[in-house]
Design a protein around this motif. Structure first.
Motif, PDB file in Angstrom:
ATOM      1  N   UNK A  66       0.501  -1.303   0.118  1.00 46.63           N
ATOM      2  CA  UNK A  66       0.059   0.099   0.078  1.00 46.63           C
ATOM      3  C   UNK A  66       0.816   1.452  -0.207  1.00 46.63           C
ATOM      4  N   UNK A  67       2.329   1.603  -0.171  1.00 45.78           N
ATOM      5  CA  UNK A  67       3.052   2.416   0.171  1.00 45.78           C
ATOM      6  C   UNK A  67       3.286   3.026  -1.424  1.00 45.78           C
ATOM      7  N   UNK A  68       2.588   3.622  -1.198  1.00 48.70           N
ATOM      8  CA  UNK A  68       3.556   4.527  -2.996  1.00 48.70           C
ATOM      9  C   UNK A  68       4.801   5.622  -2.889  1.00 48.70           C
ATOM     10  N   UNK A  69       5.303   6.069  -1.948  1.00 44.32           N
ATOM     11  CA  UNK A  69       6.093   6.950  -1.908  1.00 44.32           C
ATOM     12  C   UNK A  69       6.467   6.552  -0.555  1.00 44.32           C
ATOM     13  N   UNK A  70       7.992   6.776  -0.141  1.00 47.18           N
ATOM     14  CA  UNK A  70       9.132   6.527   0.632  1.00 47.18           C
ATOM     15  C   UNK A  70      10.004   8.124   1.203  1.00 47.18           C
ATOM     16  N   UNK A  71      10.220   9.013   1.621  1.00 51.77           N
ATOM     17  CA  UNK A  71      10.839   9.836   1.794  1.00 51.77           C
ATOM     18  C   UNK A  71      10.941  10.364   3.048  1.00 51.77           C
ATOM     19  N   UNK A  72      12.442  10.436   3.127  1.00 55.31           N
ATOM     20  CA  UNK A  72      13.192  10.799   4.362  1.00 55.31           C
ATOM     21  C   UNK A  72      12.607  12.298   4.839  1.00 55.31           C
ATOM     22  N   UNK A  73      12.304  12.399   6.239  1.00 57.67           N
ATOM     23  CA  UNK A  73      11.636  14.355   6.427  1.00 57.67           C
ATOM     24  C   UNK A  73      13.361  14.903   6.449  1.00 57.67           C
ATOM     25  N   UNK A  74      12.868  16.101   6.431  1.00 59.07           N
ATOM     26  CA  UNK A  74      13.793  17.384   7.089  1.00 59.07           C
ATOM     27  C   UNK A  74      13.920  17.810   7.468  1.00 59.07           C
ATOM     28  N   UNK A  75      13.561  17.354   9.729  1.00 59.95           N
ATOM     29  CA  UNK A  75      13.061  17.800  10.763  1.00 59.95           C
ATOM     30  C   UNK A  75      13.040  19.404  10.852  1.00 59.95           C
ATOM     31  N   UNK A  76      14.114  19.924  11.040  1.00 58.81           N
ATOM     32  CA  UNK A  76      13.952  21.346  11.101  1.00 58.81           C
ATOM     33  C   UNK A  76      13.647  22.185  10.333  1.00 58.81           C
ATOM     34  N   UNK A  77      13.644  21.665   8.768  1.00 50.91           N
ATOM     35  CA  UNK A  77      12.438  22.990   7.983  1.00 50.91           C
ATOM     36  C   UNK A  77      11.270  21.840   7.621  1.00 50.91           C
ATOM     37  N   UNK A  78      10.471  20.828   7.902  1.00 54.19           N
ATOM     38  CA  UNK A  78       9.649  20.595   8.939  1.00 54.19           C
ATOM     39  C   UNK A  78       8.993  21.360   9.894  1.00 54.19           C
ATOM     40  N   UNK A  79       9.562  21.762  10.727  1.00 48.93           N
ATOM     41  CA  UNK A  79       8.988  22.305  12.569  1.00 48.93           C
ATOM     42  C   UNK A  79       9.064  23.886  12.202  1.00 48.93           C
ATOM     43  N   UNK A  80       9.543  24.224  10.980  1.00 47.57           N
ATOM     44  CA  UNK A  80       9.402  25.578  10.783  1.00 47.57           C
ATOM     45  C   UNK A  80       8.416  26.316   8.976  1.00 47.57           C
ATOM     46  N   UNK A  81       6.617  24.629   8.788  1.00 46.45           N
ATOM     47  CA  UNK A  81       6.064  24.589   8.375  1.00 46.45           C
ATOM     48  C   UNK A  81       5.247  25.068   9.672  1.00 46.45           C
ATOM     49  N   UNK A  82       3.871  26.194   9.133  1.00 48.85           N
ATOM     50  CA  UNK A  82       3.319  26.746   9.858  1.00 48.85           C
ATOM     51  C   UNK A  82       1.962  25.633   8.772  1.00 48.85           C
ATOM     52  N   UNK A  83       1.301  24.017   9.393  1.00 45.89           N
ATOM     53  CA  UNK A  83       0.553  23.638   8.806  1.00 45.89           C
ATOM     54  C   UNK A  83      -0.510  24.299   9.472  1.00 45.89           C
TER      55      UNK A  83
END
Length: 101
Positions: free
Chosen positions: A71-88
């Motif tokens: 059931x997996x289409x894509x797996x990618x590594x997350x840059x946690x520093x960038x992810x934390x700066x995103x205002x979801x």
């Protein structure tokens, strides 16, 4: 053989934060804790991110979560520093469409 090769490629990502998009269009973020030769994965501290056209990203805590490899289409590594700066709460996007076979 292809699935074993994929598992070998993903092995270095164990204990890192990954993003997974499933074939039904769902997006999960979590710490990759393990996988097998069929690329079934175990995520810890997992959350599903649900995108909406008219409101911010909804984050649903899933805890420890297993996703079947088929059931997996894509797996990618997350840059946690960038992810934390995103205002979801300010992100607007159409939901991801399922994969058509």
């Amino acid at each position: 053989a292809r699935l074993r090769a994929m598992a070998a490629i993903l092995e270095p990502l164990v204990d890192t934060t990954v993003s997974i998009i499933t074939c039904d269009g769902r997006l999960f973020i979590g710490i990759l804790k393990g996988l097998d030769q069929a690329t079934n994965v175990i995520l810890n501290d997992c959350q599903e991110r649900v995108y909406h056209d008219d409101k911010g990203v909804e984050q649903i805590g899933m805890g420890l979560f297993v996703i079947r490899g088929d059931n997996i289409a894509v797996i990618g590594e997350v840059d946690e520093e960038v992810d934390e700066r995103i205002d979801l709460s300010s992100v607007r996007a159409a939901p991801i469409k399922p994969v058509d076979h």
